[in-house]
Design a protein around this motif. Structure first.
Motif, PDB file in Angstrom:
ATOM      1  N   ASP A  79     -13.147 -27.282  41.288  1.00 35.13           N
ATOM      2  CA  ASP A  79     -14.369 -26.518  41.073  1.00 35.13           C
ATOM      3  C   ASP A  79     -14.586 -26.527  39.596  1.00 35.13           C
ATOM      4  OD1 ASP A  79     -14.558 -25.865  43.585  1.00 35.13           O
ATOM      5  OD2 ASP A  79     -13.463 -23.677  43.582  1.00 35.13           O
ATOM      6  N   ASP A  80     -13.609 -26.154  38.677  1.00 33.49           N
ATOM      7  CA  ASP A  80     -13.909 -26.345  37.276  1.00 33.49           C
ATOM      8  C   ASP A  80     -14.260 -27.612  36.753  1.00 33.49           C
ATOM      9  OD1 ASP A  80     -12.949 -23.675  37.185  1.00 33.49           O
ATOM     10  OD2 ASP A  80     -10.917 -24.317  36.543  1.00 33.49           O
ATOM     11  N   ALA A  81     -13.561 -28.729  37.047  1.00 31.86           N
ATOM     12  CA  ALA A  81     -14.405 -29.907  36.680  1.00 31.86           C
ATOM     13  C   ALA A  81     -15.772 -30.392  37.133  1.00 31.86           C
ATOM     14  CB  ALA A  81     -13.347 -31.025  37.075  1.00 31.86           C
ATOM     15  N   LYS A  82     -15.975 -29.925  38.423  1.00 29.28           N
ATOM     16  CA  LYS A  82     -17.238 -30.138  38.785  1.00 29.28           C
ATOM     17  C   LYS A  82     -18.301 -29.326  37.997  1.00 29.28           C
ATOM     18  CE  LYS A  82     -19.615 -30.249  43.588  1.00 29.28           C
ATOM     19  NZ  LYS A  82     -19.302 -29.849  44.672  1.00 29.28           N
ATOM     20  N   GLU A  83     -18.040 -28.111  37.803  1.00 26.53           N
ATOM     21  CA  GLU A  83     -18.774 -27.568  36.917  1.00 26.53           C
ATOM     22  C   GLU A  83     -18.996 -28.212  35.401  1.00 26.53           C
ATOM     23  OE1 GLU A  83     -19.135 -22.891  34.924  1.00 26.53           O
ATOM     24  OE2 GLU A  83     -18.008 -23.110  36.562  1.00 26.53           O
ATOM     25  N   PHE A  84     -17.918 -28.590  35.072  1.00 26.68           N
ATOM     26  CA  PHE A  84     -18.082 -29.307  33.375  1.00 26.68           C
ATOM     27  C   PHE A  84     -18.774 -30.428  33.425  1.00 26.68           C
ATOM     28  CE2 PHE A  84     -16.159 -31.884  30.220  1.00 26.68           C
ATOM     29  CZ  PHE A  84     -16.347 -31.204  29.208  1.00 26.68           C
ATOM     30  N   GLN A  86     -21.107 -31.279  35.561  1.00 21.16           N
ATOM     31  CA  GLN A  86     -22.738 -30.770  35.701  1.00 21.16           C
ATOM     32  C   GLN A  86     -23.262 -30.475  34.406  1.00 21.16           C
ATOM     33  OE1 GLN A  86     -22.508 -28.228  39.141  1.00 21.16           O
ATOM     34  NE2 GLN A  86     -22.626 -29.815  40.472  1.00 21.16           N
ATOM     35  N   LYS A  87     -22.550 -29.611  33.896  1.00 18.20           N
ATOM     36  CA  LYS A  87     -22.933 -28.997  32.510  1.00 18.20           C
ATOM     37  C   LYS A  87     -23.082 -30.003  31.436  1.00 18.20           C
ATOM     38  CE  LYS A  87     -21.546 -23.933  32.926  1.00 18.20           C
ATOM     39  NZ  LYS A  87     -20.757 -23.020  32.354  1.00 18.20           N
ATOM     40  N   ARG A  88     -22.236 -31.083  31.258  1.00 18.10           N
ATOM     41  CA  ARG A  88     -22.057 -31.945  30.484  1.00 18.10           C
ATOM     42  C   ARG A  88     -23.087 -33.077  30.926  1.00 18.10           C
ATOM     43  NH1 ARG A  88     -19.129 -30.291  25.687  1.00 18.10           N
ATOM     44  NH2 ARG A  88     -18.391 -28.247  26.127  1.00 18.10           N
ATOM     45  N   ASP A  89     -23.422 -33.187  32.031  1.00 14.24           N
ATOM     46  CA  ASP A  89     -24.262 -34.206  32.593  1.00 14.24           C
ATOM     47  C   ASP A  89     -23.349 -35.680  32.391  1.00 14.24           C
ATOM     48  OD1 ASP A  89     -26.326 -35.455  34.058  1.00 14.24           O
ATOM     49  OD2 ASP A  89     -27.157 -36.278  31.906  1.00 14.24           O
TER      50      ASP A  89
END
Length: 166
Positions: A79-84, A86-89
């Protein structure tokens, strides 16, 4: 439930000039010289952030293997990596690799005699499992997240060392 307050010594919470905690900066600096680095900071001290920044800095177009301590943390880090990402493209496809996945993949591919062989194949050529891993973009780098048990079982099987994997 009793609350506990934790006070860290100043040297552990001081930020470097670039806003990172000291151990985070040390992790990034060590990765400039070494392929594998273990950050052993305390729980909640920002090791995950250091790892994510390392992927962004050193492996933006490369696949990475992230080892989380437990199966439960594999999914938290997913979950954390997926969010990272997405945020950092970032281009990475995040793939959690736990024992259940390896067992299911091994059942679909009987030529792989054991689940640990599946982990080796995923690391060596994840595109062989593109459908099972939902790899829509087969050219995207992978961010594989597993735990030490899966790494250990890939090297040792039962009582005898599994030298095929060494």
């Amino acid at each position: 439930m009793k609350k506990v307050k934790l006070y860290l010594p100043t040297e552990y919470i001081e930020c470097s000039i670039n806003g990172l905690l000291v151990h985070q900066e040390e992790t990034l600096n060590a990765l400039e010289l070494h392929n594998i680095v273990m950050n052993c900071a305390m729980t909640g001290a920002g090791k995950t952030r250091a790892a994510h920044l390392a992927v962004e800095k050193f492996a933006v177009n490369q696949s990475v293997l992230f080892v989380a301590p437990t199966n439960a943390l594999v999914w938290q880090h997913f979950d954390d990596a997926k969010e990272f990402v997405q945020k950092r493209d970032l281009p990475h496809k995040i793939v959690p690799v736990d024992g259940n996945l390896l067992f299911r993949l091994q059942q679909k591919r009987p030529e792989l005699k054991r689940p640990s062989a599946v982990l080796h194949r995923i690391i060596d050529n994840p595109r062989l499992f593109a459908d099972e891993l939902n790899l829509d973009d087969k050219s995207a780098p992978l961010w594989l997240i597993t735990n030490p048990d899966q790494i250990w079982l890939s090297i040792v099987k039962g009582r005898d060392q599994d030298t095929r994997n060494l």
